[in-house]
Design a protein around this motif. Sequence first.
Motif, mmCIF file in Angstrom:
data_model
loop_
_atom_site.group_PDB
_atom_site.id
_atom_site.type_symbol
_atom_site.label_atom_id
_atom_site.label_comp_id
_atom_site.label_asym_id
_atom_site.label_seq_id
_atom_site.Cartn_x
_atom_site.Cartn_y
_atom_site.Cartn_z
ATOM 1 N N MET A 8 0.843 -1.179 0.000
ATOM 2 C CA MET A 8 0.000 0.000 0.000
ATOM 3 C C MET A 8 0.886 1.238 0.000
ATOM 4 O O MET A 8 1.892 1.295 0.687
ATOM 5 N N VAL A 9 0.495 2.229 -0.754
ATOM 6 C CA VAL A 9 1.204 3.499 -0.807
ATOM 7 C C VAL A 9 0.723 4.371 0.344
ATOM 8 O O VAL A 9 -0.470 4.486 0.589
ATOM 9 N N HIS A 10 1.651 4.966 1.072
ATOM 10 C CA HIS A 10 1.294 5.828 2.191
ATOM 11 C C HIS A 10 1.271 7.277 1.750
ATOM 12 O O HIS A 10 2.031 7.697 0.886
ATOM 13 N N ALA A 11 0.393 8.045 2.348
ATOM 14 C CA ALA A 11 0.258 9.457 2.016
ATOM 15 C C ALA A 11 1.421 10.256 2.599
ATOM 16 O O ALA A 11 1.985 9.902 3.624
ATOM 17 N N SER A 12 1.746 11.345 1.924
ATOM 18 C CA SER A 12 2.812 12.219 2.410
ATOM 19 C C SER A 12 2.300 13.045 3.582
ATOM 20 O O SER A 12 1.098 13.157 3.807
ATOM 21 N N GLU A 13 3.218 13.646 4.311
ATOM 22 C CA GLU A 13 2.833 14.512 5.438
ATOM 23 C C GLU A 13 1.989 15.686 4.954
ATOM 24 O O GLU A 13 1.049 16.102 5.632
ATOM 25 N N ASP A 14 2.317 16.214 3.772
ATOM 26 C CA ASP A 14 1.533 17.323 3.215
ATOM 27 C C ASP A 14 0.093 16.900 2.947
ATOM 28 O O ASP A 14 -0.847 17.645 3.207
ATOM 29 N N GLU A 15 -0.096 15.677 2.410
ATOM 30 C CA GLU A 15 -1.449 15.180 2.150
ATOM 31 C C GLU A 15 -2.220 15.008 3.450
ATOM 32 O O GLU A 15 -3.407 15.327 3.523
ATOM 33 N N VAL A 16 -1.549 14.497 4.473
ATOM 34 C CA VAL A 16 -2.192 14.304 5.777
ATOM 35 C C VAL A 16 -2.662 15.645 6.330
ATOM 36 O O VAL A 16 -3.816 15.792 6.751
ATOM 37 N N GLU A 17 -1.782 16.633 6.308
ATOM 38 C CA GLU A 17 -2.145 17.955 6.829
ATOM 39 C C GLU A 17 -3.256 18.602 6.016
ATOM 40 O O GLU A 17 -4.151 19.232 6.563
ATOM 41 N N PHE A 18 -3.206 18.438 4.691
ATOM 42 C CA PHE A 18 -4.239 19.015 3.836
ATOM 43 C C PHE A 18 -5.602 18.407 4.141
ATOM 44 O O PHE A 18 -6.593 19.116 4.296
ATOM 45 N N LYS A 19 -5.662 17.090 4.267
ATOM 46 C CA LYS A 19 -6.939 16.433 4.529
ATOM 47 C C LYS A 19 -7.479 16.830 5.896
ATOM 48 O O LYS A 19 -8.665 17.099 6.047
ATOM 49 N N LYS A 20 -6.614 16.906 6.887
ATOM 50 C CA LYS A 20 -7.061 17.327 8.218
ATOM 51 C C LYS A 20 -7.556 18.771 8.192
ATOM 52 O O LYS A 20 -8.538 19.106 8.845
ATOM 53 N N SER A 21 -6.890 19.638 7.412
ATOM 54 C CA SER A 21 -7.323 21.035 7.340
ATOM 55 C C SER A 21 -8.682 21.147 6.668
ATOM 56 O O SER A 21 -9.504 21.980 7.052
ATOM 57 N N LEU A 22 -8.952 20.311 5.677
ATOM 58 C CA LEU A 22 -10.273 20.317 5.044
ATOM 59 C C LEU A 22 -11.353 19.932 6.050
ATOM 60 O O LEU A 22 -12.424 20.525 6.094
ATOM 61 N N ALA A 23 -11.057 18.929 6.855
ATOM 62 C CA ALA A 23 -12.040 18.433 7.817
ATOM 63 C C ALA A 23 -12.343 19.456 8.899
ATOM 64 O O ALA A 23 -13.480 19.577 9.344
ATOM 65 N N THR A 24 -11.341 20.219 9.311
ATOM 66 C CA THR A 24 -11.561 21.166 10.400
ATOM 67 C C THR A 24 -12.040 22.522 9.912
ATOM 68 O O THR A 24 -12.715 23.234 10.641
ATOM 69 N N ALA A 25 -11.725 22.890 8.668
ATOM 70 C CA ALA A 25 -12.083 24.216 8.157
ATOM 71 C C ALA A 25 -13.511 24.292 7.641
ATOM 72 O O ALA A 25 -14.126 25.357 7.664
ATOM 73 N N ALA A 26 -14.039 23.204 7.192
ATOM 74 C CA ALA A 26 -15.364 23.221 6.563
ATOM 75 C C ALA A 26 -16.469 23.211 7.605
ATOM 76 O O ALA A 26 -16.482 22.387 8.509
ATOM 77 N N ALA A 27 -17.400 24.155 7.480
ATOM 78 C CA ALA A 27 -18.569 24.170 8.356
ATOM 79 C C ALA A 27 -19.534 23.069 7.939
ATOM 80 O O ALA A 27 -20.209 22.480 8.765
ATOM 81 N N ALA A 28 -19.595 22.806 6.645
ATOM 82 C CA ALA A 28 -20.438 21.734 6.111
ATOM 83 C C ALA A 28 -19.574 20.862 5.215
ATOM 84 O O ALA A 28 -18.606 21.326 4.625
ATOM 85 N N LYS A 29 -19.926 19.603 5.117
ATOM 86 C CA LYS A 29 -19.162 18.702 4.261
ATOM 87 C C LYS A 29 -19.333 19.098 2.794
ATOM 88 O O LYS A 29 -20.359 19.616 2.403
ATOM 89 N N ALA A 30 -18.291 18.825 2.000
ATOM 90 C CA ALA A 30 -18.317 19.134 0.581
ATOM 91 C C ALA A 30 -17.508 18.073 -0.174
ATOM 92 O O ALA A 30 -16.659 17.404 0.404
ATOM 93 N N TRP A 31 -17.761 17.950 -1.471
ATOM 94 C CA TRP A 31 -17.008 17.034 -2.318
ATOM 95 C C TRP A 31 -15.692 17.689 -2.728
ATOM 96 O O TRP A 31 -15.644 18.882 -2.984
ATOM 97 N N HIS A 32 -14.625 16.893 -2.795
ATOM 98 C CA HIS A 32 -13.308 17.345 -3.226
ATOM 99 C C HIS A 32 -12.793 16.380 -4.284
ATOM 100 O O HIS A 32 -13.279 15.256 -4.396
ATOM 101 N N HIS A 33 -11.787 16.815 -5.050
ATOM 102 C CA HIS A 33 -11.254 16.000 -6.146
ATOM 103 C C HIS A 33 -9.736 15.994 -6.103
ATOM 104 O O HIS A 33 -9.108 16.988 -5.757
#
Length: 66
Positions: A1-26
Motif C-alpha cells: 500500500m502506498v502511504h500518504a505524504s505529510e503534506d497530504e495528511v495535513e491538507f486532509k485534516k485542514s479540510l475536515a476542520t475548516a469546513a462548516a459543512a461537508k463538501a465534495w473534493h477532487h
Amino acid sequence: MVHASEDEVEFKKSLATAAAAKAWHHGVYQSVDAAVGYLNIDPVQGAGEAIIIPRSDGQVDLVYFI
C-alpha cells in the motif's frame, strides 16, 4: 500500500476542520493504492463518501466527501 505524504495528511485534516459543512473534493492519484492510502488518512471516508475513477493514462480520479 502506498502511504500518504505529510503534506497530504495535513491538507486532509485542514479540510475536515475548516469546513462548516461537508463538501465534495477532487484529486488525481498515480494508482488506486495511492488513492486508497489517502482515503485512509484520518478522518477515514465512510461508505458512499468516495469514488475512484480510472483514467486512460493509468492514473485515477478520486472524488471524496469531507
